[in-house]
Design a protein around this motif. Structure first.
Motif, mmCIF file in Angstrom:
data_model
loop_
_atom_site.group_PDB
_atom_site.id
_atom_site.type_symbol
_atom_site.label_atom_id
_atom_site.label_comp_id
_atom_site.label_asym_id
_atom_site.label_seq_id
_atom_site.Cartn_x
_atom_site.Cartn_y
_atom_site.Cartn_z
ATOM 1 N N GLU A 44 -7.900 -12.380 1.239
ATOM 2 C CA GLU A 44 -6.764 -11.097 2.226
ATOM 3 C C GLU A 44 -6.150 -10.423 1.304
ATOM 4 O OE1 GLU A 44 -7.332 -14.635 3.124
ATOM 5 O OE2 GLU A 44 -8.363 -13.985 5.563
ATOM 6 N N PHE A 45 -6.373 -11.871 0.062
ATOM 7 C CA PHE A 45 -4.479 -11.217 -0.816
ATOM 8 C C PHE A 45 -5.388 -10.183 -1.726
ATOM 9 C CE2 PHE A 45 -3.218 -11.886 -4.788
ATOM 10 C CZ PHE A 45 -1.606 -11.205 -5.332
ATOM 11 N N LEU A 46 -6.805 -10.456 -2.273
ATOM 12 C CA LEU A 46 -7.450 -9.790 -3.485
ATOM 13 C C LEU A 46 -8.108 -7.809 -2.036
ATOM 14 C CD1 LEU A 46 -10.137 -12.552 -4.382
ATOM 15 C CD2 LEU A 46 -8.394 -11.128 -5.650
ATOM 16 N N LEU A 47 -7.656 -8.364 -1.294
ATOM 17 C CA LEU A 47 -8.338 -7.392 -0.306
ATOM 18 C C LEU A 47 -7.153 -6.203 -0.541
ATOM 19 C CD1 LEU A 47 -10.313 -5.185 1.479
ATOM 20 C CD2 LEU A 47 -9.101 -6.817 3.653
ATOM 21 N N LEU A 48 -6.505 -6.821 -0.348
ATOM 22 C CA LEU A 48 -4.377 -6.455 -0.062
ATOM 23 C C LEU A 48 -4.440 -6.125 -1.934
ATOM 24 C CD1 LEU A 48 -3.026 -8.949 2.701
ATOM 25 C CD2 LEU A 48 -3.605 -5.740 2.772
ATOM 26 N N MET A 49 -4.573 -6.481 -2.775
ATOM 27 C CA MET A 49 -4.829 -5.757 -4.170
ATOM 28 C C MET A 49 -5.143 -5.016 -4.194
ATOM 29 S SD MET A 49 -1.962 -7.557 -5.374
ATOM 30 C CE MET A 49 -2.571 -6.517 -7.027
ATOM 31 N N LEU A 50 -6.337 -4.955 -3.817
ATOM 32 C CA LEU A 50 -7.310 -3.226 -4.098
ATOM 33 C C LEU A 50 -6.657 -2.749 -2.921
ATOM 34 C CD1 LEU A 50 -10.889 -5.215 -3.627
ATOM 35 C CD2 LEU A 50 -9.849 -4.329 -5.610
ATOM 36 N N GLN A 51 -5.968 -2.677 -1.812
ATOM 37 C CA GLN A 51 -5.779 -1.374 -0.742
ATOM 38 C C GLN A 51 -4.446 -1.306 -1.787
ATOM 39 O OE1 GLN A 51 -4.865 -3.690 2.477
ATOM 40 N NE2 GLN A 51 -6.712 -3.482 3.261
ATOM 41 N N TYR A 52 -3.996 -2.396 -3.089
ATOM 42 C CA TYR A 52 -2.999 -1.422 -3.365
ATOM 43 C C TYR A 52 -2.597 -0.927 -4.298
ATOM 44 C CZ TYR A 52 1.539 -1.627 -6.479
ATOM 45 O OH TYR A 52 2.857 -1.562 -7.555
ATOM 46 N N GLY A 53 -3.746 -0.754 -5.676
ATOM 47 C CA GLY A 53 -4.443 0.164 -6.326
ATOM 48 C C GLY A 53 -5.747 1.071 -5.761
ATOM 49 N N PHE A 107 0.733 -1.254 -0.053
ATOM 50 C CA PHE A 107 -0.138 0.249 0.428
ATOM 51 C C PHE A 107 0.554 1.748 -0.096
ATOM 52 C CE2 PHE A 107 -2.104 3.182 2.102
ATOM 53 C CZ PHE A 107 -3.761 3.515 1.171
ATOM 54 N N PHE A 108 2.337 0.935 0.369
ATOM 55 C CA PHE A 108 2.615 2.230 0.911
ATOM 56 C C PHE A 108 4.470 2.018 -0.116
ATOM 57 C CE2 PHE A 108 1.280 1.246 4.811
ATOM 58 C CZ PHE A 108 0.686 2.240 5.752
ATOM 59 N N PHE A 109 4.511 1.794 -0.814
ATOM 60 C CA PHE A 109 4.929 1.093 -2.315
ATOM 61 C C PHE A 109 4.310 1.925 -3.435
ATOM 62 C CE2 PHE A 109 7.360 -0.213 -6.091
ATOM 63 C CZ PHE A 109 7.979 -0.660 -5.688
ATOM 64 N N PRO A 110 3.495 2.806 -3.363
ATOM 65 C CA PRO A 110 3.332 3.665 -4.605
ATOM 66 C C PRO A 110 4.278 4.967 -3.913
ATOM 67 C CG PRO A 110 1.491 1.969 -4.692
ATOM 68 C CD PRO A 110 2.212 1.956 -3.843
ATOM 69 N N LEU A 111 3.307 5.148 -3.382
ATOM 70 C CA LEU A 111 3.389 6.464 -2.273
ATOM 71 C C LEU A 111 5.367 7.222 -2.169
ATOM 72 C CD1 LEU A 111 1.898 8.879 -1.358
ATOM 73 C CD2 LEU A 111 1.987 7.501 1.623
ATOM 74 N N LEU A 112 5.638 5.304 -1.853
ATOM 75 C CA LEU A 112 7.117 6.308 -1.513
ATOM 76 C C LEU A 112 7.794 5.904 -2.967
ATOM 77 C CD1 LEU A 112 9.787 5.834 -0.233
ATOM 78 C CD2 LEU A 112 10.066 3.660 -0.556
ATOM 79 N N VAL A 147 2.712 -0.800 -11.608
ATOM 80 C CA VAL A 147 2.672 -1.377 -11.477
ATOM 81 C C VAL A 147 3.467 -2.434 -12.281
ATOM 82 C CG1 VAL A 147 1.390 -1.715 -14.044
ATOM 83 C CG2 VAL A 147 1.074 0.141 -13.185
ATOM 84 N N SER A 148 4.519 -2.689 -12.104
ATOM 85 C CA SER A 148 5.299 -3.747 -12.914
ATOM 86 C C SER A 148 5.362 -4.373 -11.241
ATOM 87 C CB SER A 148 6.235 -3.034 -13.035
ATOM 88 O OG SER A 148 6.181 -2.635 -14.459
ATOM 89 N N LEU A 149 5.816 -4.088 -10.359
ATOM 90 C CA LEU A 149 5.640 -4.502 -8.779
ATOM 91 C C LEU A 149 4.148 -5.716 -8.641
ATOM 92 C CD1 LEU A 149 6.866 -5.140 -6.255
ATOM 93 C CD2 LEU A 149 5.335 -3.306 -4.918
ATOM 94 N N GLY A 150 2.310 -4.717 -8.756
ATOM 95 C CA GLY A 150 1.403 -5.900 -8.751
ATOM 96 C C GLY A 150 1.858 -6.706 -9.952
ATOM 97 N N ILE A 151 2.439 -6.424 -11.180
ATOM 98 C CA ILE A 151 2.396 -7.740 -12.288
ATOM 99 C C ILE A 151 3.037 -9.127 -11.893
ATOM 100 C CG2 ILE A 151 3.084 -8.689 -14.245
ATOM 101 C CD1 ILE A 151 2.125 -5.565 -15.629
ATOM 102 N N ALA A 152 4.222 -7.960 -10.771
ATOM 103 C CA ALA A 152 5.054 -9.549 -10.275
ATOM 104 C C ALA A 152 4.768 -10.582 -9.161
ATOM 105 C CB ALA A 152 6.377 -8.477 -10.021
ATOM 106 N N VAL A 153 3.559 -9.823 -8.867
ATOM 107 C CA VAL A 153 3.359 -10.776 -7.553
ATOM 108 C C VAL A 153 1.794 -11.601 -8.146
ATOM 109 C CG1 VAL A 153 1.884 -9.472 -5.529
ATOM 110 C CG2 VAL A 153 3.924 -8.731 -5.631
ATOM 111 N N LEU A 154 1.853 -10.560 -8.764
ATOM 112 C CA LEU A 154 0.190 -11.602 -9.152
ATOM 113 C C LEU A 154 1.322 -12.556 -10.302
ATOM 114 C CD1 LEU A 154 -2.059 -9.278 -11.170
ATOM 115 C CD2 LEU A 154 -2.417 -10.271 -8.678
ATOM 116 N N ALA A 155 2.223 -12.555 -10.700
ATOM 117 C CA ALA A 155 3.290 -13.705 -11.666
ATOM 118 C C ALA A 155 3.444 -14.764 -10.584
ATOM 119 C CB ALA A 155 3.624 -13.345 -12.746
ATOM 120 N N VAL A 156 4.241 -14.351 -9.593
ATOM 121 C CA VAL A 156 5.370 -14.732 -8.788
ATOM 122 C C VAL A 156 4.550 -16.009 -7.814
ATOM 123 C CG1 VAL A 156 6.603 -14.875 -6.334
ATOM 124 C CG2 VAL A 156 7.306 -13.725 -9.171
ATOM 125 N N HIS A 157 2.795 -14.986 -7.639
ATOM 126 C CA HIS A 157 2.257 -16.050 -6.432
ATOM 127 C C HIS A 157 0.545 -16.147 -7.239
ATOM 128 C CE1 HIS A 157 4.730 -15.031 -2.981
ATOM 129 N NE2 HIS A 157 5.655 -13.828 -3.649
#
Length: 332
Positions: free
Chosen positions: A133-142, A95-100, A115-125
């Motif tokens: 919980e994962f879907l919720l956190l991905m929504l938080q990331y967006g 959640f804090f990565f884009p702001l940083l 965006v690359s980080l989000g794609i990498a997370v989806l590809a690796v896991h």
């Protein structure tokens, strides 16, 4: 970027990240999650090194040159760190990565990296997509990404608003066309009252668009700044310099006849060629002298100024006008 950060602030940010990574590694060791110790333990000294480097070295860049390394390291930690509880911990800092990223990089680079980080997370896991919980956190990331981009856009919007209210050009610090119109009204009135002449010089840089296309906006603007420095250093007391448009400067010459403007034109052109350098070769420019005509008002003078620029010729091919003779200084 959200703002232009002082280098020591960024250094402290890296040092704090290094400390948090060490604490995370120690916590995993105490809890017995030995497989999760490696990445925090390896990345902690890297962030400490970035902090020391950033603390002692200044940078000519508009952003921190170590930011890409720091953000990639943080992304690797988020993507590769093994889970240690029911809810994978690595998704919480997402959640804090884009702001940083927007804090350390220009907006476009920060968006692409996030965006690359989000794609990498989806590809690796991919197996964790089923977890609510994962879907919720991905929504938080967006949501964090949207907030970061919006936050990063605010300074640019504020700068544009300030620029629209300012009387000066941001790049050259010359007066802009907003101030020029007001000044011309005053100078025309003064010229009428005192019966003194009013001269002008239009300095048009023909290579501006080519420089911008081949070398980027910074190159064309840098050449314009160099020309402004020469003009200010060699103009007379009382003359005023304006940014008429992107590739044209205007020198306002109170109490100056056409002959006086011609003499000054020759002198300034020679000095610009001697003291300025262009990446495309000899400077290709025109310097057009004009004077206020009897009975001419601000509207007529402004139209004559616009029609005296070469780069506006295509806009008026079907509108023949009585324009002054142009004096073109093209390289031999």
């Amino acid at each position: 970027m959200i703002c232009s950060q002082p280098r020591r602030f960024v250094a402290l940010l890296y040092a704090a990240t290094s400390l948090l990574l060490l604490l995370l590694a120690a916590n995993h060791y105490m809890a017995g999650f030995y497989q999760a110790i490696l990445l925090p333990a390896v990345l902690a000294p890297i962030f400490l090194g970035l902090a020391l480097l950033r603390w002692h070295l200044d940078s000519a860049y508009s952003h921190d040159p170590a930011a890409i390394v720091a953000l990639i390291c943080m992304g690797l930690l988020i993507v590769l760190q093994p889970s240690t509880d029911a809810i994978p911990w690595r998704f919480v800092p997402m959640f804090f990565f884009p702001l940083l990223a927007c804090l350390l990089l220009p907006k476009l680079g920060a968006t692409l990296l996030s965006v690359s980080l989000g794609i990498a997370v989806l590809a690796v896991h991919p197996e964790e997509l089923k977890q609510g919980e994962f879907l919720l956190l991905m929504l938080q990331y967006g949501l964090g990404l949207i907030i970061a981009i919006t936050f990063a856009s605010l300074p640019a919007l504020q700068l544009r608003q300030l620029a629209s209210l300012s009387d000066r050009d941001n790049t050259t610090d010359c007066y802009n066309d907003r101030h020029l119109k007001a000044r011309l009204k005053a100078e025309i009135a003064r010229s009428r009252a005192t019966r003194r002449p009013l001269g002008l010089l239009l300095i048009e840089l023909h290579q501006y668009e080519s420089l911008r296309h081949d070398f980027g906006l910074s190159s064309s603007e840098q050449l314009m700044r160099d020309i402004v420095i020469v003009l200010r250093r060699n103009s007379r007391a009382g003359d005023e310099l304006y940014r008429f448009d992107d590739q044209t400067l205007l020198l306002l010459l109170p109490n100056t006849t056409l002959n006086g403007a011609l003499v000054l034109r020759e002198r300034l052109h020679r000095l610009i060629q001697m003291e300025s350098e262009c990446e495309l070769g000899p400077i290709d420019m025109s310097v057009t002298p004009l004077t206020l005509q009897p009975g001419e008002q601000i509207g007529g003078l402004w139209q004559r100024l616009r029609h005296s620029c070469y780069h506006t010729l295509s806009e008026r091919l079907d509108q023949p006008t009585d324009t002054p003779t142009r004096h073109d200084f093209s390289p031999n």
